[in-house]
Design a protein around this motif. Structure first.
Motif, short mmCIF file in Angstrom:
data_model
loop_
_atom_site.label_atom_id
_atom_site.label_comp_id
_atom_site.label_asym_id
_atom_site.label_seq_id
_atom_site.Cartn_x
_atom_site.Cartn_y
_atom_site.Cartn_z
N GLU A 60 3.53 -7.83 -10.73
CA GLU A 60 3.84 -7.28 -9.42
C GLU A 60 2.89 -7.85 -8.39
O GLU A 60 1.87 -8.45 -8.73
CB GLU A 60 3.73 -5.76 -9.44
CG GLU A 60 4.67 -5.07 -10.42
CD GLU A 60 4.51 -3.57 -10.40
OE1 GLU A 60 5.24 -2.90 -9.66
OE2 GLU A 60 3.62 -3.07 -11.14
N LYS A 61 3.18 -7.64 -7.13
CA LYS A 61 2.29 -8.09 -6.07
C LYS A 61 0.92 -7.46 -6.20
O LYS A 61 -0.10 -8.09 -5.91
CB LYS A 61 2.91 -7.76 -4.70
CG LYS A 61 2.09 -8.25 -3.52
CD LYS A 61 2.76 -7.91 -2.21
CE LYS A 61 1.95 -8.42 -1.02
NZ LYS A 61 2.61 -8.07 0.27
N SER A 62 0.90 -6.22 -6.69
CA SER A 62 -0.35 -5.48 -6.81
C SER A 62 -1.19 -5.90 -8.02
O SER A 62 -2.36 -5.53 -8.12
CB SER A 62 -0.07 -3.98 -6.89
OG SER A 62 0.77 -3.70 -8.00
N GLY A 63 -0.59 -6.65 -8.93
CA GLY A 63 -1.36 -7.09 -10.10
C GLY A 63 -0.51 -7.24 -11.35
O GLY A 63 0.72 -7.18 -11.31
N ASP B 115 6.88 4.52 -10.26
CA ASP B 115 6.69 3.07 -10.12
C ASP B 115 7.28 2.37 -11.34
O ASP B 115 7.76 3.00 -12.28
CB ASP B 115 5.22 2.71 -9.94
CG ASP B 115 4.31 3.29 -11.04
OD1 ASP B 115 4.78 3.42 -12.19
OD2 ASP B 115 3.15 3.60 -10.74
#
Length: 277
Positions: free
Chosen positions: A202-205, A239
């Motif tokens: 994901e963009k977050s990690g 999520d």
């Protein structure tokens, strides 16, 4: 793990999830597996069939794509009448159907789109025409909330060698997300070892989601079932990490309990209703 009804204008209702995929007459994969998964996880399933196949537990022997205007008409009929909380997209067969599905997704903009990038069957039968690969990658992939490629599918989409370890998996997951998908679940089931590592990109990690490798023969339809379970569970999870983890719990139990079934002479299906039968 099982999806729950949620409050809608003062009334508790069941989620509606749409699957867009091919049909498996033996019932282990495709539309049939998706509907079983939806039902087992407590959501209402709707369908749009993209192709008819001749297949069983020993493999795919024939495929007949549904005309693109029929695929589009099925989807319009569903979206115009049903509130769709999530969509799972599986086998699309040809470029016409990739473009038809892409246009409908663009028009109705469902909140959660799970794209299972189906390219070929486990026995090597081609389920997506080579000329449709670019359309899948360039037109449909950017519309996906999450894609769920295995190592072979990731390599084909990127035009690179198959990842040989988890470092390469992460690299290819990042490369796929750069093509437009919001998230990528790259599945490492084909790696050697005692565990089956998946990586959620994901963009977050990056999140490693690993499970013990199960030695069972009832694995027909595992990819279809996983993507369907993620679609069923995402609207009820905060999520993708929670949705994928809960989907994996369901998958692992369905695999373990597959020995209770006696279906076919080859690789049998998962036991989708292990909690009920």
């Amino acid at each position: 793990m099982i999806a729950k009804a949620y409050l809608w204008y003062g009334v508790y209702i069941i989620l509606n999830v749409l699957t867009i995929a091919g049909s498996d007459p033996s019932g282990g994969a495709g539309i049939q597996a998706d509907l079983k998964t939806f039902s087992a996880l407590g959501v209402y399933g709707a369908t749009a069939i993209t192709a008819l196949t001749a297949q069983n537990t020993q493999g795919v022997t024939a495929l007949y794509p549904v005309a693109d205007y029929i695929v589009a008409a099925q989807l319009d009929a569903v979206f115009r009448d049903l509130r769709i909380d999530a969509v799972k997209i599986g086998m699309l067969a040809n470029v016409e159907n990739v473009l038809a599905v892409s246009s409908v997704i663009e028009r109705y903009k469902p909140a959660h789109v799970v794209l299972d990038t189906v390219i070929c069957s486990s026995n090597g039968y081609l389920l997506l025409e080579p000329c449709a690969l670019a359309a899948l990658r360039d037109r449909l992939l950017p519309l996906a909330s999450i894609i769920t490629p295995n190592l072979h599918e990731a390599s084909v989409l990127l035009g690179e060698p198959v990842a040989a370890d988890e470092v390469q998996m992460i690299y290819q997951g990042d490369a796929l997300r750069a093509l437009g998908a919001q998230a990528v679940l790259i599945k490492g089931g084909h790696l050697l070892g005692n565990c089956s590592p998946d990586w959620l990109i994901e963009k977050s990690g990056h999140t490693r989601i690993s499970s013990v490798r199960l030695k069972v023969i009832g694995t027909h339809g595992t990819g279809c079932t996983l993507s369907a379970a993620i679609a069923a569970l995402r609207p009820q999870n905060r999520d993708w990490t929670n949705a994928v983890n809960n989907a994996k719990i369901y998958i692992n139990q369905a695999l373990l309990q597959s020995t209770r079934l006696s279906v076919g002479l080859g690789t049998g299906p998962l036991h989708h209703f292990h909690a009920w039968w």
